[in-house]
Write a protein that holds these residues in place. Structure first.
Motif, PDB file in Angstrom:
ATOM      1  N   ARG A  35    -139.536  70.532 -64.823  1.00  0.00           N
ATOM      2  CA  ARG A  35    -140.139  71.738 -64.615  1.00  0.00           C
ATOM      3  C   ARG A  35    -140.141  72.293 -66.332  1.00  0.00           C
ATOM      4  O   ARG A  35    -139.067  72.415 -66.621  1.00  0.00           O
ATOM      5  CB  ARG A  35    -139.563  72.787 -63.550  1.00  0.00           C
ATOM      6  N   PHE A  36    -141.064  73.253 -66.543  1.00  0.00           N
ATOM      7  CA  PHE A  36    -141.064  73.884 -67.659  1.00  0.00           C
ATOM      8  C   PHE A  36    -140.564  75.227 -67.566  1.00  0.00           C
ATOM      9  O   PHE A  36    -141.205  75.922 -66.571  1.00  0.00           O
ATOM     10  CB  PHE A  36    -142.394  73.957 -68.191  1.00  0.00           C
ATOM     11  N   SER A  37    -139.426  75.286 -67.897  1.00  0.00           N
ATOM     12  CA  SER A  37    -138.545  76.588 -67.411  1.00  0.00           C
ATOM     13  C   SER A  37    -138.537  77.572 -68.403  1.00  0.00           C
ATOM     14  O   SER A  37    -138.361  77.450 -69.810  1.00  0.00           O
ATOM     15  CB  SER A  37    -137.129  76.364 -66.913  1.00  0.00           C
ATOM     16  N   TYR A  38    -138.202  78.800 -67.944  1.00  0.00           N
ATOM     17  CA  TYR A  38    -137.733  79.940 -68.813  1.00  0.00           C
ATOM     18  C   TYR A  38    -136.452  80.406 -68.707  1.00  0.00           C
ATOM     19  O   TYR A  38    -135.815  80.302 -67.264  1.00  0.00           O
ATOM     20  CB  TYR A  38    -138.523  81.122 -68.707  1.00  0.00           C
ATOM     21  N   PHE A  39    -135.478  80.321 -69.628  1.00  0.00           N
ATOM     22  CA  PHE A  39    -134.041  80.605 -69.487  1.00  0.00           C
ATOM     23  C   PHE A  39    -133.489  81.894 -69.949  1.00  0.00           C
ATOM     24  O   PHE A  39    -133.821  82.444 -70.930  1.00  0.00           O
ATOM     25  CB  PHE A  39    -133.122  79.411 -70.261  1.00  0.00           C
ATOM     26  N   LEU A  40    -132.731  82.447 -69.082  1.00  0.00           N
ATOM     27  CA  LEU A  40    -132.061  83.844 -69.229  1.00  0.00           C
ATOM     28  C   LEU A  40    -130.570  83.374 -69.724  1.00  0.00           C
ATOM     29  O   LEU A  40    -129.917  82.733 -69.302  1.00  0.00           O
ATOM     30  CB  LEU A  40    -131.965  84.821 -67.803  1.00  0.00           C
ATOM     31  N   THR A  41    -130.546  84.224 -70.848  1.00  0.00           N
ATOM     32  CA  THR A  41    -129.027  84.100 -71.673  1.00  0.00           C
ATOM     33  C   THR A  41    -128.482  85.295 -71.934  1.00  0.00           C
ATOM     34  O   THR A  41    -129.372  86.215 -72.302  1.00  0.00           O
ATOM     35  CB  THR A  41    -129.215  82.857 -72.624  1.00  0.00           C
ATOM     36  N   ARG A  42    -127.340  85.428 -72.324  1.00  0.00           N
ATOM     37  CA  ARG A  42    -126.661  86.602 -72.657  1.00  0.00           C
ATOM     38  C   ARG A  42    -127.288  87.233 -74.103  1.00  0.00           C
ATOM     39  O   ARG A  42    -127.429  86.342 -75.303  1.00  0.00           O
ATOM     40  CB  ARG A  42    -125.185  86.402 -72.996  1.00  0.00           C
ATOM     41  N   ALA A  43    -127.552  88.350 -74.021  1.00  0.00           N
ATOM     42  CA  ALA A  43    -128.273  89.016 -75.275  1.00  0.00           C
ATOM     43  C   ALA A  43    -127.491  88.822 -76.492  1.00  0.00           C
ATOM     44  O   ALA A  43    -128.102  88.958 -77.664  1.00  0.00           O
ATOM     45  CB  ALA A  43    -128.533  90.441 -74.892  1.00  0.00           C
ATOM     46  N   SER A  44    -126.018  88.931 -76.654  1.00  0.00           N
ATOM     47  CA  SER A  44    -125.191  88.907 -77.822  1.00  0.00           C
ATOM     48  C   SER A  44    -125.584  87.699 -78.764  1.00  0.00           C
ATOM     49  O   SER A  44    -125.328  87.919 -80.070  1.00  0.00           O
ATOM     50  CB  SER A  44    -123.880  88.848 -77.471  1.00  0.00           C
ATOM     51  N   VAL A  45    -126.052  86.591 -78.072  1.00  0.00           N
ATOM     52  CA  VAL A  45    -126.371  85.610 -79.175  1.00  0.00           C
ATOM     53  C   VAL A  45    -127.769  85.762 -79.727  1.00  0.00           C
ATOM     54  O   VAL A  45    -128.060  84.694 -80.549  1.00  0.00           O
ATOM     55  CB  VAL A  45    -126.555  84.060 -78.380  1.00  0.00           C
ATOM     56  N   PHE A  46    -128.358  86.675 -79.642  1.00  0.00           N
ATOM     57  CA  PHE A  46    -129.753  86.999 -80.160  1.00  0.00           C
ATOM     58  C   PHE A  46    -129.462  87.830 -81.333  1.00  0.00           C
ATOM     59  O   PHE A  46    -130.853  88.269 -81.754  1.00  0.00           O
ATOM     60  CB  PHE A  46    -130.707  87.488 -79.127  1.00  0.00           C
ATOM     61  N   VAL A  63    -130.635  88.736 -71.728  1.00  0.00           N
ATOM     62  CA  VAL A  63    -130.282  89.532 -70.735  1.00  0.00           C
ATOM     63  C   VAL A  63    -128.924  90.533 -71.362  1.00  0.00           C
ATOM     64  O   VAL A  63    -127.922  89.888 -71.888  1.00  0.00           O
ATOM     65  CB  VAL A  63    -129.443  88.628 -69.544  1.00  0.00           C
ATOM     66  N   TYR A  64    -129.097  91.578 -71.127  1.00  0.00           N
ATOM     67  CA  TYR A  64    -128.269  92.830 -71.747  1.00  0.00           C
ATOM     68  C   TYR A  64    -127.231  93.152 -70.645  1.00  0.00           C
ATOM     69  O   TYR A  64    -127.529  93.370 -69.363  1.00  0.00           O
ATOM     70  CB  TYR A  64    -128.951  94.004 -72.118  1.00  0.00           C
ATOM     71  N   PRO A  97    -125.638  82.165 -63.288  1.00  0.00           N
ATOM     72  CA  PRO A  97    -125.329  83.437 -62.611  1.00  0.00           C
ATOM     73  C   PRO A  97    -124.040  83.858 -62.662  1.00  0.00           C
ATOM     74  O   PRO A  97    -123.483  84.950 -62.491  1.00  0.00           O
ATOM     75  CB  PRO A  97    -125.689  83.064 -61.203  1.00  0.00           C
ATOM     76  N   GLU A  98    -123.027  83.152 -63.445  1.00  0.00           N
ATOM     77  CA  GLU A  98    -121.892  83.391 -63.626  1.00  0.00           C
ATOM     78  C   GLU A  98    -121.763  84.599 -64.840  1.00  0.00           C
ATOM     79  O   GLU A  98    -120.688  85.102 -64.889  1.00  0.00           O
ATOM     80  CB  GLU A  98    -120.897  82.149 -64.031  1.00  0.00           C
ATOM     81  N   GLY A  99    -122.725  84.704 -65.643  1.00  0.00           N
ATOM     82  CA  GLY A  99    -122.767  85.528 -66.493  1.00  0.00           C
ATOM     83  C   GLY A  99    -122.095  85.409 -67.865  1.00  0.00           C
ATOM     84  O   GLY A  99    -122.518  85.962 -68.962  1.00  0.00           O
ATOM     85  N   ASN A 100    -121.464  84.206 -67.989  1.00  0.00           N
ATOM     86  CA  ASN A 100    -121.034  83.875 -69.256  1.00  0.00           C
ATOM     87  C   ASN A 100    -120.510  82.354 -69.273  1.00  0.00           C
ATOM     88  O   ASN A 100    -120.930  81.868 -67.911  1.00  0.00           O
ATOM     89  CB  ASN A 100    -119.497  84.729 -69.417  1.00  0.00           C
TER      90      ASN A 100
END
Length: 318
Positions: A35-46, A63-64, A97-100
């Motif tokens: 599947r073509f997916s959108y990924f949520l990741t922690r904002a600090s790496v941006f 994600v902040y 969903p672990e958040g880190n």
């Protein structure tokens, strides 16, 4: 190695995975889920503009969290709205969903972020057949070159079967249900006995690519364990790895002495090594190829390119 269980093709999906190895985790899911997916990741790496552009180009969304500053949390409203918009058109969103991330073989407590996406999506589109697909990522080592990994995709769960009242009780139940599903798809070691358990599993030489067997071993107090004989030194693999290093000496020196020592979190080792492999390594090979072609001709260029491919393959697969 990928174990799939009927991933829906024409339904909205929320992929929910454990997180051990930074960007590599997302790349593996993107390459294997179908599947073509959108990924949520922690904002600090941006934070760095160049990195931000790169991550957005591969469908990463920031994600902040509180640690990013209270003023940034409002930005999540747009991100979660974006996820809802993608899901309503039967697209796929992936979240850790672990958040880190952490290299340890432990499924950590899940944050509320993914439940908010589920609630907001179903409250806006109550008839949407949103599917929740748990994923277990299992690395043999996690940081070494030529590592192996097994992905286990759990059976899809209809979000509507778990949500009706949009209550706090359902949030708690959702988190526990998904956590239990992920724990069944990857090795889970309780934090309180982690070091002791890892030492025993190492002595038994268990196969972390088979998390069901490893979890069974732990649950049986190490009485029902599938073990493998310890591997002897593979001199052929070492030989071809040595040839590969000689061929890629420039990138290897940059990696070993300029990049790797500056990596503060081991979870980023594989990510930075991959980045080097798709940027500097091709440039190095092309440069050598041009020199060979100009001095010796096309035949020797072709020989060099084929030999490089074979040596790289053997250094990993043997």
């Amino acid at each position: 190695m990928v174990k799939e269980k009927n991933i829906p093709i024409n339904k909205p999906i929320l992929f929910l995975s454990n997180h051990q190895n930074a960007l590599i985790d997302a790349l593996l899911i993107a390459a294997t889920s179908g599947r073509f997916s959108y990924f949520l990741t922690r904002a600090s790496v941006f934070k760095k503009p160049l990195v931000s552009k790169l991550l957005h180009s591969v469908n990463m969304l920031p994600v902040y969290r509180v640690r990013d500053g209270w003023s940034t949390l409002s930005k999540n409203n747009y991100i979660f709205k974006t996820c809802t918009d993608k899901l309503k058109t039967n697209q796929a969103v992936a979240i850790f969903p672990e958040g880190n991330h952490h290299i340890n073989r432990t499924v950590r407590p899940l944050s509320k972020g993914f439940t908010r996406i589920i609630f907001e999506t179903l409250s806006s589109y109550p008839d949407l057949d949103l599917q929740l697909v748990p994923i277990g990522l299992n690395y043999k080592e996690g940081t070494t070159f030529g590592d192996s990994v097994a992905l286990y995709y759990g059976s899809p769960i209809s979000a509507k079967s778990l949500v009706s009242q949009f209550s706090n009780e359902e949030i708690i139940a959702l988190r526990q249900t998904i956590k239990n599903q992920i724990k069944g798809l990857t090795t889970h070691i309780d934090h309180a006995v982690y070091d002791k358990t890892i030492a025993k599993l190492k002595a038994l030489n268990v196969d972390y690519l088979n998390p069901i067997a490893v979890n069974r071993c732990i649950e049986s107090n190490f009485e029902t364990c599938e073990t493998a004989p310890k591997q002897t030194v593979n001199w052929m693999k070492r030989f071809f790895k040595g040839l590969l290093i000689l061929n890629l000496l420039g990138p290897f020196i940059i990696w070993k002495y300029a990049i790797k020592p500056k990596i503060e979190e081991v979870e980023f080792i594989a990510t930075f090594r991959f980045a080097l492999a798709i940027t500097l390594v091709p440039f190095w090979i092309v440069l050598h190829g041009v020199i060979i072609a100009l001095n010796f001709g096309i035949f020797y260029l072709a020989t060099y390119l084929v030999s490089t491919f074979i040596v790289a393959l053997l250094s990993v697969k043997l």
